[in-house]
Scaffold this active site. Sequence first.
Site, mmCIF file in Angstrom:
data_model
loop_
_atom_site.group_PDB
_atom_site.id
_atom_site.type_symbol
_atom_site.label_atom_id
_atom_site.label_comp_id
_atom_site.label_asym_id
_atom_site.label_seq_id
_atom_site.Cartn_x
_atom_site.Cartn_y
_atom_site.Cartn_z
ATOM 1 N N ARG A 11 0.581 -1.244 0.112
ATOM 2 C CA ARG A 11 -0.058 -0.013 0.029
ATOM 3 C C ARG A 11 0.894 1.201 0.003
ATOM 4 O O ARG A 11 0.181 2.448 -0.243
ATOM 5 C CB ARG A 11 -0.875 0.114 1.397
ATOM 6 C CG ARG A 11 -2.012 -1.098 1.178
ATOM 7 C CD ARG A 11 -2.783 -1.074 2.315
ATOM 8 N NE ARG A 11 -3.886 0.060 1.674
ATOM 9 C CZ ARG A 11 -4.746 0.512 2.741
ATOM 10 N NH1 ARG A 11 -5.275 -0.083 3.647
ATOM 11 N NH2 ARG A 11 -5.401 1.507 2.333
ATOM 12 N N CYS A 12 2.080 1.208 0.194
ATOM 13 C CA CYS A 12 2.907 2.281 0.058
ATOM 14 C C CYS A 12 3.769 2.284 -1.133
ATOM 15 O O CYS A 12 4.310 1.545 -1.671
ATOM 16 C CB CYS A 12 4.162 1.872 1.396
ATOM 17 S SG CYS A 12 5.563 3.086 1.262
ATOM 18 N N SER A 13 3.368 3.731 -1.629
ATOM 19 C CA SER A 13 4.321 3.961 -2.849
ATOM 20 C C SER A 13 5.669 3.882 -3.181
ATOM 21 O O SER A 13 6.363 3.483 -3.853
ATOM 22 C CB SER A 13 3.588 5.373 -3.386
ATOM 23 O OG SER A 13 4.325 6.227 -2.510
#
Length: 116
Positions: A11-13
Amino acid sequence: MAAVTIYHNPRCSKSRQTLQLLQENGVEPEVVLYLEDTPPLETLARIIVMLGVSVREFMRTGESAYKDNNLKDSSLSDRQLLEAMVEHPKLIQRPVVLANGQARIGRPPESVLEIL
């Protein structure tokens, strides 16, 4: 090439960018979804030593779990902070890549290329 591991949060870019960068450089790392498969305290301590940072520097201080558990308290020991990260893995910096006996946080993602 030695084994490469990424502690990844999809979920973390920055985590996605780091994984993509590794793959673009021909590296298929072992992907550890640390929010689901939280590393034990001893593993976190070893990673922190490899990074050459303090336990507190390895924590995401903007997370609600940091504030809710009063982890800013300077009297807390490193062990207490590590225990908090095991209990609340969102507190762990991300992404972290391990390769060749070294570790880097993928912020910016290109920093992980130094250890390949």
